[in-house]
Write an enzyme that holds these catalytic residues in place. Sequence first.
Site, mmCIF file in Angstrom:
data_model
loop_
_atom_site.group_PDB
_atom_site.id
_atom_site.type_symbol
_atom_site.label_atom_id
_atom_site.label_comp_id
_atom_site.label_asym_id
_atom_site.label_seq_id
_atom_site.Cartn_x
_atom_site.Cartn_y
_atom_site.Cartn_z
ATOM 1 C CG HIS A 1 5.448 -63.938 27.468
ATOM 2 N ND1 HIS A 1 4.240 -63.414 27.890
ATOM 3 C CD2 HIS A 1 6.055 -62.943 26.770
ATOM 4 C CE1 HIS A 1 4.126 -62.167 27.447
ATOM 5 N NE2 HIS A 1 5.212 -61.849 26.778
ATOM 6 C CG HIS B 1 8.640 -60.545 26.188
ATOM 7 N ND1 HIS B 1 7.750 -60.628 25.151
ATOM 8 C CD2 HIS B 1 9.811 -61.055 25.717
ATOM 9 C CE1 HIS B 1 8.355 -61.142 24.089
ATOM 10 N NE2 HIS B 1 9.598 -61.416 24.406
ATOM 11 C CG ASP C 1 5.929 -56.103 28.568
ATOM 12 O OD1 ASP C 1 6.675 -57.046 28.253
ATOM 13 O OD2 ASP C 1 4.871 -55.852 27.949
ATOM 14 C CG HIS C 2 4.116 -59.902 30.067
ATOM 15 N ND1 HIS C 2 2.784 -60.179 29.918
ATOM 16 C CD2 HIS C 2 4.448 -59.082 29.035
ATOM 17 C CE1 HIS C 2 2.327 -59.571 28.828
ATOM 18 N NE2 HIS C 2 3.315 -58.900 28.277
ATOM 19 C CG HIS D 1 4.722 -62.996 22.101
ATOM 20 N ND1 HIS D 1 4.819 -61.856 21.348
ATOM 21 C CD2 HIS D 1 5.038 -62.631 23.373
ATOM 22 C CE1 HIS D 1 5.177 -60.837 22.127
ATOM 23 N NE2 HIS D 1 5.318 -61.282 23.359
ATOM 24 C CG ASP E 1 2.363 -59.890 25.323
ATOM 25 O OD1 ASP E 1 1.361 -59.485 25.949
ATOM 26 O OD2 ASP E 1 3.491 -59.373 25.411
ATOM 27 C CG HIS F 1 0.149 -55.389 25.933
ATOM 28 N ND1 HIS F 1 1.004 -54.398 26.344
ATOM 29 C CD2 HIS F 1 0.872 -56.533 25.939
ATOM 30 C CE1 HIS F 1 2.208 -54.912 26.584
ATOM 31 N NE2 HIS F 1 2.146 -56.219 26.348
HETATM 32 ZN ZN LIG Z 1 5.577 -60.273 25.283
#
Ligand SMILES: [Zn+2]
Length: 254
Positions: A53, A55, A57-58, A111, A128, A166
Amino acid sequence: MLEIVPLPAFKDNYIWTLRDERRAAVVDPGDAGPVKAYLARERLDLVAILATHHHPDHVGGIDELLQNRRVPVHGPKGEPIPGLTHPVGEGDTVTVAELGASFSVLAIPGHTRAHVAYYGAGSLFCGDTLFACGCGRLFEGTAEQMYASLAKLAALPDETRVYCGHEYTLANIRFAREVEPGNAVLAAREKRAAGLREAGKPTLPSTLGEERATNPFLRCVEPAVIESANKYLGARIADPVRVFAAIRDWKNRF
Ligand SMILES: [Zn+2]
């Protein structure tokens, strides 16, 4: 022989790295630094990037990883994934021929609106959406969508290894024990997870069998979970989507 290695990034992200002796593919490289260091140290060629996805941080490390190489970037169609060359959705297959690996794409919105999971060789990369003993927050989707997405993942075989984005396991278990104080499997899981963290080890991958036995978000039809959701809401509900929405809301405030 394919090996799956977690590269820690930021505070609690894992960049899952699939590798053999010479080549590697990465899932959700939020940061290029740990990937570049690992590739250099292990003398590996990067051959593919998979994103679950959008985001940062990915996917935040993708541009930098593409600076001096061209590799296929697989990711959900309908989300802004940097360098995306292979937009994928439900029913598609992602093949990383260099590693002899292929994955079915599962659409699991909730999400984010087009979040995907990659499932193959007994392994599930679920970003996530499903966490060890928890699930992602609803940023772009509804409780109905997330519940359906989790149900889709929960239908995979018990022995499926679950690689989430995570290291949230211990905090998730603390919440799960509030929801299901009488779950003995959960209590045992907490001990095991605490031991792993004390030894500086990841608690992942888990297995789907373990998640089905302990993850409250996959257990919305269990009487104990329904009862706790009712207590939290001060109402009498039993519909699993409403139970899910209640415990998701509770977790947000926990
Ligand atoms: Zn995420």
